[in-house]
Enzyme design. Sequence first.
Site, PDB file in Angstrom:
ATOM      1  N   PHE A  91       0.827  -1.203   0.000  1.00  0.00           N
ATOM      2  CA  PHE A  91       0.000   0.000   0.000  1.00  0.00           C
ATOM      3  C   PHE A  91       0.866   1.259   0.000  1.00  0.00           C
ATOM      4  O   PHE A  91       0.667   2.176   0.771  1.00  0.00           O
ATOM      5  CB  PHE A  91      -0.957  -0.012   1.198  1.00  0.00           C
ATOM      6  N   GLY A  92       1.847   1.240  -0.908  1.00  0.00           N
ATOM      7  CA  GLY A  92       2.649   2.423  -1.152  1.00  0.00           C
ATOM      8  C   GLY A  92       1.931   3.342  -2.120  1.00  0.00           C
ATOM      9  O   GLY A  92       0.693   3.352  -2.192  1.00  0.00           O
ATOM     10  N   ILE A 100       1.543   3.210  -5.318  1.00  0.00           N
ATOM     11  CA  ILE A 100       0.711   2.518  -6.306  1.00  0.00           C
ATOM     12  C   ILE A 100      -0.545   1.951  -5.652  1.00  0.00           C
ATOM     13  O   ILE A 100      -1.664   2.133  -6.160  1.00  0.00           O
ATOM     14  CB  ILE A 100       1.522   1.405  -6.999  1.00  0.00           C
ATOM     15  N   ARG A 131       3.248  -2.754   5.779  1.00  0.00           N
ATOM     16  CA  ARG A 131       3.991  -2.885   7.036  1.00  0.00           C
ATOM     17  C   ARG A 131       3.554  -1.851   8.066  1.00  0.00           C
ATOM     18  O   ARG A 131       3.665  -2.081   9.265  1.00  0.00           O
ATOM     19  CB  ARG A 131       5.495  -2.754   6.758  1.00  0.00           C
ATOM     20  N   ALA A 154       2.985  -6.407  -9.709  1.00  0.00           N
ATOM     21  CA  ALA A 154       4.193  -6.234  -8.891  1.00  0.00           C
ATOM     22  C   ALA A 154       5.382  -6.876  -9.600  1.00  0.00           C
ATOM     23  O   ALA A 154       5.977  -6.281 -10.494  1.00  0.00           O
ATOM     24  CB  ALA A 154       3.969  -6.829  -7.515  1.00  0.00           C
ATOM     25  N   ARG A 155       5.717  -8.088  -9.211  1.00  0.00           N
ATOM     26  CA  ARG A 155       6.784  -8.873  -9.834  1.00  0.00           C
ATOM     27  C   ARG A 155       6.347 -10.327  -9.861  1.00  0.00           C
ATOM     28  O   ARG A 155       5.668 -10.815  -8.958  1.00  0.00           O
ATOM     29  CB  ARG A 155       8.095  -8.742  -9.058  1.00  0.00           C
ATOM     30  N   GLU A 177      10.657 -13.409 -17.658  1.00  0.00           N
ATOM     31  CA  GLU A 177      10.298 -12.376 -18.627  1.00  0.00           C
ATOM     32  C   GLU A 177      11.455 -12.139 -19.591  1.00  0.00           C
ATOM     33  O   GLU A 177      12.607 -12.295 -19.218  1.00  0.00           O
ATOM     34  CB  GLU A 177       9.932 -11.082 -17.893  1.00  0.00           C
ATOM     35  N   HIS A 198       4.394  -6.940 -19.083  1.00  0.00           N
ATOM     36  CA  HIS A 198       5.080  -5.998 -18.185  1.00  0.00           C
ATOM     37  C   HIS A 198       5.045  -4.575 -18.760  1.00  0.00           C
ATOM     38  O   HIS A 198       6.077  -3.932 -18.961  1.00  0.00           O
ATOM     39  CB  HIS A 198       6.527  -6.442 -17.956  1.00  0.00           C
TER      40      HIS A 198
END
Length: 307
Positions: free
Chosen positions: A146-147, A149, A169, A224-225, A254, A273
């Site tokens: 929850f930064g 983005i 966090r 995300a990744r 990828e 991506h």
Amino acid sequence: MQKQKVLVFDGTAQAAIDYLKAHDLEVISNPQQSDADFLAAADVDAVILMMHPLSEQLLSQMPNLKVIARYGVGYDNVDLADATAHDIVVTNTPGANATAVAETAVMHMLMAGRYFYQQRQSITDPNVPNGTGQEVSHKTVGIIGFGAIGQKIDELLTGFDVNVLAYARHDKPVKNGRMATLDEIYTTADYIILALPATPATQHMIDAAVFKKMKSNAVLINIARGAVVDEAALIAALKTGEIAGAGLDVVTVEPVAPDNELLTLPNVFVTPHVAAKSVEAFDAVGLAAAQEVVRVLNGEAPKNQVN
């Protein structure tokens, strides 16, 4: 006095290049697609880095390097311990591409939740299954990470009248809901969005055990990744109907291979991506990375150091 040198990748935003030159830096550009590209510019003082891994072997051969500025948020292609050992500052650009990535997450919710891509395919291939999907409106949406983005996704979802459960966090205000535990998100969310970095702690955090906790109508969205998800477990969950679908902008290996099994499944929507690829985001991220380079080379503290 000799100018300090910055290696950028071909196609770097002109705004970034102009900023570097305006601060009396020499800009060197190459594809950054192989180790040889970096060794060809081994004497640079800074690198604005796209996706190629910067290994210890490369860092040890770049004696003047003082800063690696990632062109984006993720920095999993740089070993932070190795960079720190060489006294190299590593930075990223949180927030600069938040809108572009958040818009992509919402698009994936709609495409994967409603099977729009498969509906389109069925026009020209009647053998493609085109089941009826579920709406986003009025659903419970879990946002893990929850930064900048994650918070932007929450903001963009306002018009859908959803209940957002956010995990991070540290507690933060949630526009359309509240903070929650991972377990609450896994067991109650209709849509689960991954918006957190790939780290040793998040490697395969979404695994077979997590899929068993999810609702059968759950749709997983990963912007995300790929490393955050156990891909084999995801494929199994999608094939057995353990979850309803997935929208993926990232995969484990990828670029995504044409024979990746995810591309054959009728309840998956995949993009290569591209979440951060917009004109606005590309310029903003490039300028933010260039500003970090200038700060470090001028002996100032960077705004977003990650090591």
